[in-house]
Structure formats: structure tokens, C-alpha cells
Design a protein around this motif. Structure first.
Motif, mmCIF file in Angstrom:
data_model
loop_
_atom_site.group_PDB
_atom_site.id
_atom_site.type_symbol
_atom_site.label_atom_id
_atom_site.label_comp_id
_atom_site.label_asym_id
_atom_site.label_seq_id
_atom_site.Cartn_x
_atom_site.Cartn_y
_atom_site.Cartn_z
ATOM 1 N N LEU A 97 2.615 6.189 -5.945
ATOM 2 C CA LEU A 97 2.274 5.714 -7.504
ATOM 3 C C LEU A 97 0.740 6.527 -7.565
ATOM 4 O O LEU A 97 0.998 7.189 -8.185
ATOM 5 C CB LEU A 97 1.959 4.536 -7.832
ATOM 6 C CG LEU A 97 2.648 3.769 -7.582
ATOM 7 C CD1 LEU A 97 2.533 2.563 -8.113
ATOM 8 C CD2 LEU A 97 4.039 3.521 -9.546
ATOM 9 N N GLY A 98 0.022 6.734 -6.632
ATOM 10 C CA GLY A 98 -0.788 7.580 -6.633
ATOM 11 C C GLY A 98 -0.728 9.018 -6.994
ATOM 12 O O GLY A 98 -1.510 9.799 -6.887
ATOM 13 N N VAL A 99 0.504 10.138 -5.885
ATOM 14 C CA VAL A 99 1.032 10.953 -6.012
ATOM 15 C C VAL A 99 2.253 11.049 -7.781
ATOM 16 O O VAL A 99 1.554 12.145 -8.171
ATOM 17 C CB VAL A 99 1.638 11.283 -4.771
ATOM 18 C CG1 VAL A 99 2.477 12.470 -4.914
ATOM 19 C CG2 VAL A 99 0.559 11.483 -3.827
ATOM 20 N N GLN A 136 1.030 -1.405 0.247
ATOM 21 C CA GLN A 136 0.325 -0.080 0.122
ATOM 22 C C GLN A 136 0.770 0.809 0.439
ATOM 23 O O GLN A 136 0.202 2.212 -0.583
ATOM 24 C CB GLN A 136 -1.031 -0.231 1.166
ATOM 25 C CG GLN A 136 -2.208 1.443 1.416
ATOM 26 C CD GLN A 136 -2.828 1.231 0.120
ATOM 27 O OE1 GLN A 136 -3.252 0.012 -0.777
ATOM 28 N NE2 GLN A 136 -2.892 3.036 -0.403
ATOM 29 N N LEU A 137 1.466 1.654 0.601
ATOM 30 C CA LEU A 137 2.546 2.454 0.770
ATOM 31 C C LEU A 137 3.530 2.953 -0.818
ATOM 32 O O LEU A 137 3.286 3.488 -1.142
ATOM 33 C CB LEU A 137 4.213 2.406 1.616
ATOM 34 C CG LEU A 137 3.459 2.014 3.170
ATOM 35 C CD1 LEU A 137 5.290 1.915 3.988
ATOM 36 C CD2 LEU A 137 3.004 3.968 3.857
ATOM 37 N N ARG A 138 3.588 1.341 -1.764
ATOM 38 C CA ARG A 138 4.122 1.883 -2.719
ATOM 39 C C ARG A 138 2.770 2.551 -3.975
ATOM 40 O O ARG A 138 3.061 3.318 -4.507
ATOM 41 C CB ARG A 138 4.516 0.329 -3.464
ATOM 42 C CG ARG A 138 4.738 -0.150 -5.536
ATOM 43 C CD ARG A 138 6.478 1.360 -4.787
ATOM 44 N NE ARG A 138 7.371 1.099 -4.324
ATOM 45 C CZ ARG A 138 8.132 1.043 -4.212
ATOM 46 N NH1 ARG A 138 8.129 2.600 -4.612
ATOM 47 N NH2 ARG A 138 9.186 0.685 -3.787
ATOM 48 N N ASP A 139 1.710 1.814 -3.672
ATOM 49 C CA ASP A 139 0.354 2.407 -4.372
ATOM 50 C C ASP A 139 0.852 4.122 -3.510
ATOM 51 O O ASP A 139 0.329 4.559 -4.962
ATOM 52 C CB ASP A 139 -0.364 1.321 -3.944
ATOM 53 C CG ASP A 139 -1.775 1.735 -4.784
ATOM 54 O OD1 ASP A 139 -1.613 0.833 -6.101
ATOM 55 O OD2 ASP A 139 -3.167 1.903 -4.319
ATOM 56 N N ASP A 161 -3.382 11.569 -9.237
ATOM 57 C CA ASP A 161 -5.053 11.306 -8.430
ATOM 58 C C ASP A 161 -5.223 11.407 -6.751
ATOM 59 O O ASP A 161 -6.317 11.991 -6.175
ATOM 60 C CB ASP A 161 -5.498 9.770 -9.165
ATOM 61 C CG ASP A 161 -6.559 9.703 -9.320
ATOM 62 O OD1 ASP A 161 -6.833 10.479 -9.855
ATOM 63 O OD2 ASP A 161 -8.185 9.194 -8.892
ATOM 64 N N ASP A 162 -4.257 10.888 -6.038
ATOM 65 C CA ASP A 162 -4.739 10.804 -4.827
ATOM 66 C C ASP A 162 -4.349 12.075 -4.149
ATOM 67 O O ASP A 162 -5.406 12.877 -2.854
ATOM 68 C CB ASP A 162 -3.581 10.202 -3.667
ATOM 69 C CG ASP A 162 -3.942 8.557 -3.801
ATOM 70 O OD1 ASP A 162 -4.665 8.556 -4.213
ATOM 71 O OD2 ASP A 162 -2.866 7.926 -3.393
#
Length: 368
Positions: A256-258, A250-253, A271-272
């Protein structure tokens, strides 16, 4: 799979798990499509949307961890029921994503319109009466609920022995409860939390654990193992491996979200930030910025009128705070912890341990 067998580039494809899960989902959706057609020909768009959402994309990580949890407990590689049970986790994931995209007001998923946007577009193209956004939201709620019902149905009807299904069902149900409560805490934090206070990182970790870490890796592993009759020692050992690995995933996600490339993630850049996600990355950024910059990030994060230039500005603030390096270091630490637990786990089958190690790398590097 002999220990000398070379793993595929993507370990989800080991023993053709992805293809087997896709086939199980395809067969299940063929049955459901026939059911919908028998109810009303107006349900054609529903069947099309669900079939495409389920079958056109998805990493299949959760089914893969469920399958290899099964193998870790001595389950055979030629039991078709396990791919159906594992495929049920993909229905749960689809349900969560449909609802998540609606709550986050996301426009796309995997490069295509999110389900609520798809039904907004259908309303517009059909020239129907009323509020098209409300129609799209209503459709997304109902389709997400339907997928949640179907995930239980497919799990119960997997064809595996009743004793194994009964042993695994409490963990399966707990997983579903945890992810829903994690989702609620994720919705709560932007409106009630203070990203600048000392407890913000702990709250972010709680959301991370229950919305993603347990649900993505720990519980699927344990469900698969319990289906094969695992004892408490192996179930605990798989949890010791799966929870830190799920947190790292989730930390990797979050990174990636930023900072992710939309061509890879299927989501718009930053998108985050647009959705106002109060992640551990953001909590670290708040603590690493000046008071003025932290206030700017806190104020504009998730603002409805956030434009691309401001997204770029907020990305720069997060980067300048030093938070990405802290998150990368935490990912490395968690991966080391997970691999140590895997090494100690009572898994007799060498190839299973090898695949789980490769899946751990894939879940944290995420280059595909």
C-alpha cells in the motif's frame, strides 16, 4: 458473543471493541486536557492536536488484538479495565506515528497534516520568531514522548487486578523496546545498507519483525492474554499465530505504501518511495531488475528532490520487477501459517477463535 452471532463487516467492531476503546481514550484525554489547561493556557494547541490525532481515525487493530488475547485466556467481556489497558496500545501507536512522520518527513497522516507540519503551520500563522520547521520538529518530539509516557500511565491505571498487570508488564515493556529498536534499524538501512547485496532481504525482514509484526499483533495478543492470567502454552500459541500474521500485515502495508490509493491510505501516492523505505518489496525488486534499472531505483529511492513523475517511474520499475507478486505470495503463505497456528491454539472459546480468524483476514486484505 454466541457462536451463531454474525460478525460485523469490520471484525474490530465485534463486541463494540472499537467504540469501547474510543470511549476509554476520550475519557483519558479529557483528564489530560484538564491537566494541560491547569499548567498553562498556552498548551491548548497541544491538547487539541493530541485529542484529534488520537480520536479522529485509526484502525484500532492493536487494541482489538489485545482484547481478543484477553478473551482467549478466559477474560470476561464486561471488564472495563481491559479496554483501558488495550487503549494504552493506541497511545503507544500514536507516539510511534508522530515520531515516524517526523523522521520520514511526511506531510500528512490520515489525510491531515502530520503533527510536525501542524505545528509548523501554527508557527507560520502566529507570526512567531525563529525557524518554523525546527519548532514543528521540536513539538513533534515532545508530543510523541508525552504520548509514550501516557501509554504507560494508562496501562498501569487500567483498573485490572494488580497481579494481571504485573504479569503482562514485561511483555508490554518488551513490545515498546522492540518497536523502538525496529525503528532505529529502519532509519539505519537507507544510509548504511546495500539493497543489492544478498543480506538485504534478511535485514528487511528483521526491520519488519521488530518495527511492525511483533508490535502490531503478536505482543498485543500476548499482553491481553497475560492480563487475564494466561499460561505459557497459550502465550506461545498466540505468538505462533501473531508473528506470521504481523509479518503479512506489514507486507500488505508495504504494498500500500507504494501502490495504495491516497484516498484510502491517507498518505500521498508512493509515499514509501519518497521516504526511501528499504522494505522486502524493494529488496525483491532490486533482485528482479536489470543492473541499470536496479541502480536507477537504488539511486532515486528516497531522494529529497523526487518528483511525482519519478515516483510513477519507480512504481513502474517495482511492478515490472515481479516483486509485488512475490510479496503477495508470501502474504498468502504467512496467512496460511497463522491460521494453522490459530486452529491448534488452546482456545476454549469458539467465538474468540472466529473473531481472530476474521481479524487475520482484515489485517492482510485491508480493504477498509
Amino acid at each position: 458473543m454466541p457462536s451463531s452471532t454474525r460478525l460485523p463487516r469490520n471484525p474490530v467492531d465485534a463486541e463494540d471493541v472499537r467504540d469501547r476503546v474510543n470511549a476509554a481514550l476520550s475519557a483519558f484525554m479529557a483528564e489530560r486536557t484538564a491537566l494541560l489547561s491547569g499548567i498553562s493556557d498556552q498548551l491548548g494547541p497541544v491538547a487539541d492536536a493530541l485529542r484529534e490525532f488520537l480520536l479522529d481515525g485509526g484502525k484500532r487493530l492493536r487494541p482489538a488484538f489485545c482484547y481478543w488475547g484477553w478473551r482467549a485466556a478466559g477474560g470476561g467481556d464486561d471488564e472495563p479495565g481491559i479496554e483501558r489497558a488495550a487503549a494504552a496500545l493506541e497511545l503507544l501507536q500514536a507516539s510511534a506515528l508522530v515520531h515516524d512522520d517526523l523522521m520520514d518527513r511526511s506531510d500528512t497522516r490520515r489525510g491531515l497534516p502530520a503533527v510536525h507540519r501542524r505545528f509548523e503551520n501554527l508557527h507560520r500563522a502566529s507570526g512567531w520568531r525563529g525557524d518554523r520547521e525546527q519548532y514543528g520538529a521540536s513539538a513533534a518530539v515532545l508530543l510523541g514522548d508525552l504520548l509514550l509516557i501516557w501509554c504507560d500511565e494508562l496501562f498501569q491505571r487500567s483498573g485490572l487486578p494488580a497481579a494481571g498487570v504485573a504479569a503482562a508488564k514485561p511483555a508490554f515493556d518488551l513490545m515498546r523496546t522492540e518497536v523502538m529498536l525496529g525503528q532505529y534499524l529502519d532509519v539505519l538501512e537507507p544510509v548504511a545498507g546495500d539493497s543489492t547485496d544478498a543480506d538485504a532481504p534478511d535485514r528487511a525482514r528483521t526491520v519488519l519483525h521488530y518495527k511492525s509484526a511483533k508490535y502490531t499483533i503478536e505482543r498485543p495478543l500476548q499482553v491481553g492474554a497475560l492480563l487475564a492470567g494466561a499460561g505459557p502454552d497459550l502465550v506461545e500459541a498466540l505468538g505462533n499465530f501473531g508473528l506470521p500474521l504481523g509479518e503479512a500485515f506489514q507486507l500488505r502495508d508495504d504494498l500500500l505504501g507504494v501502490f495504495g490509493d491516497p484516498a484510502v491510505t491517507g498518505k500521498p501516492a508512493g509515499d514509501d518511495l519518497r521516504e526511501g523505505k528499504r522494505t522486502l518489496l524493494v529488496a525483491h525488486a532490486m533482485r528482479g531488475l536489470s543492473e541499470l534499472d536496479a541502480e536507477r531505483l537504488d539511486t532515486r529511492l528516497g531522494a529529497p528532490d523526487l518528483d511525482p513523475a519519478e515516483i510513477a517511474e519507480l512504481r513502474d520499475l517495482v511492478s515490472a520487477s515481479g516483486a509485488p507478486a512475490l510479496v503477495e505470495a508470501r502474504i498468502d503463505q504467512l496467512l496460511t501459517e497463522a491460521l494453522a497456528a490459530l486452529h491448534a491454539a488452546p482456545i476454549a472459546d469458539g467465538p474468540t477463535r472466529e473473531v481472530l480468524r476474521a481479524l487475520a483476514d482484515a489485517a492482510t486484505v485491508r480493504k477498509y
